[in-house]
Design a protein around this motif. Sequence first.
Motif, PDB file in Angstrom:
ATOM      1  N   TYR A  79      25.016  38.992  39.854  1.00  0.00           N
ATOM      2  CA  TYR A  79      25.249  37.612  40.249  1.00  0.00           C
ATOM      3  C   TYR A  79      25.159  37.413  41.762  1.00  0.00           C
ATOM      4  CZ  TYR A  79      27.500  33.193  40.999  1.00  0.00           C
ATOM      5  OH  TYR A  79      27.781  31.937  41.431  1.00  0.00           O
ATOM      6  N   MET A  80      25.434  38.474  42.504  1.00  0.00           N
ATOM      7  CA  MET A  80      25.329  38.382  43.969  1.00  0.00           C
ATOM      8  C   MET A  80      23.907  37.994  44.384  1.00  0.00           C
ATOM      9  SD  MET A  80      28.063  38.597  45.525  1.00  0.00           S
ATOM     10  CE  MET A  80      29.760  39.078  45.309  1.00  0.00           C
ATOM     11  N   GLU A  81      22.903  38.458  43.616  1.00  0.00           N
ATOM     12  CA  GLU A  81      21.513  38.100  43.939  1.00  0.00           C
ATOM     13  C   GLU A  81      21.318  36.592  43.862  1.00  0.00           C
ATOM     14  OE1 GLU A  81      18.635  40.177  41.543  1.00  0.00           O
ATOM     15  OE2 GLU A  81      19.708  42.071  41.755  1.00  0.00           O
ATOM     16  N   VAL A  82      21.979  35.980  42.895  1.00  0.00           N
ATOM     17  CA  VAL A  82      21.866  34.526  42.710  1.00  0.00           C
ATOM     18  C   VAL A  82      22.459  33.808  43.921  1.00  0.00           C
ATOM     19  CG1 VAL A  82      22.496  32.570  41.231  1.00  0.00           C
ATOM     20  CG2 VAL A  82      21.997  34.799  40.206  1.00  0.00           C
TER      21      VAL A  82
ATOM     22  N   HIS B  37      29.490  44.032  47.153  1.00  0.00           N
ATOM     23  CA  HIS B  37      29.767  44.681  45.880  1.00  0.00           C
ATOM     24  C   HIS B  37      29.020  43.925  44.785  1.00  0.00           C
ATOM     25  CE1 HIS B  37      32.792  47.284  47.517  1.00  0.00           C
ATOM     26  NE2 HIS B  37      33.386  46.250  48.098  1.00  0.00           N
ATOM     27  N   PRO B  38      28.253  44.633  43.973  1.00  0.00           N
ATOM     28  CA  PRO B  38      27.532  43.932  42.908  1.00  0.00           C
ATOM     29  C   PRO B  38      28.485  43.334  41.880  1.00  0.00           C
ATOM     30  CG  PRO B  38      27.278  46.314  42.672  1.00  0.00           C
ATOM     31  CD  PRO B  38      28.019  46.083  43.956  1.00  0.00           C
TER      32      PRO B  38
ATOM     33  N   GLU C 105      32.044  33.749  48.047  1.00  0.00           N
ATOM     34  CA  GLU C 105      31.036  32.954  48.717  1.00  0.00           C
ATOM     35  C   GLU C 105      31.092  33.193  50.229  1.00  0.00           C
ATOM     36  OE1 GLU C 105      30.512  28.999  47.026  1.00  0.00           O
ATOM     37  OE2 GLU C 105      30.178  28.323  49.074  1.00  0.00           O
ATOM     38  N   ILE C 106      32.295  33.246  50.763  1.00  0.00           N
ATOM     39  CA  ILE C 106      32.479  33.497  52.195  1.00  0.00           C
ATOM     40  C   ILE C 106      31.935  34.879  52.551  1.00  0.00           C
ATOM     41  CG2 ILE C 106      34.245  33.936  53.978  1.00  0.00           C
ATOM     42  CD1 ILE C 106      35.895  31.675  52.492  1.00  0.00           C
ATOM     43  N   GLU C 107      32.191  35.847  51.679  1.00  0.00           N
ATOM     44  CA  GLU C 107      31.713  37.209  51.906  1.00  0.00           C
ATOM     45  C   GLU C 107      30.179  37.240  51.911  1.00  0.00           C
ATOM     46  OE1 GLU C 107      33.361  39.633  52.929  1.00  0.00           O
ATOM     47  OE2 GLU C 107      31.985  41.300  52.630  1.00  0.00           O
ATOM     48  N   VAL C 108      29.555  36.500  51.000  1.00  0.00           N
ATOM     49  CA  VAL C 108      28.089  36.440  50.955  1.00  0.00           C
ATOM     50  C   VAL C 108      27.557  35.828  52.248  1.00  0.00           C
ATOM     51  CG1 VAL C 108      26.096  35.353  49.821  1.00  0.00           C
ATOM     52  CG2 VAL C 108      27.889  36.384  48.429  1.00  0.00           C
TER      53      VAL C 108
END
Length: 88
Positions: free
Chosen positions: A6-9, A44-45, A67-70
């Motif tokens: 989901y991180m890719e999204v 983290h994935p 979201e903040i981490e991304v």
Amino acid sequence: MEYKNYMEVIVEEKMDEVLAQYPQCCKCEQCRHDIAVIALNNLHPRYVSTEKGQLFARIQEMNSQSEIEVLRQLMTAVEIVSANPRHS
Ligand SMILES: [Zn+2]
């Protein structure tokens, strides 16, 4: 059963928002790809099932902390890539 990190999204979703804050950063395909790879390696994935509507459900569950981490990792990646683009 299919699954996706989901991180890719989120990284794809937030990429333009972050790049808009860095007008000097190259926005070509290669640099965008490098930025995404660097950011994803530092996050983290979060694998989610993409079976029938589930991805959307999980997206709603995502807390703003992720979201903040991304955003933070994307900004770091933009700085790394704009300092050392892999092309001239
Ligand atoms: Zn470029």
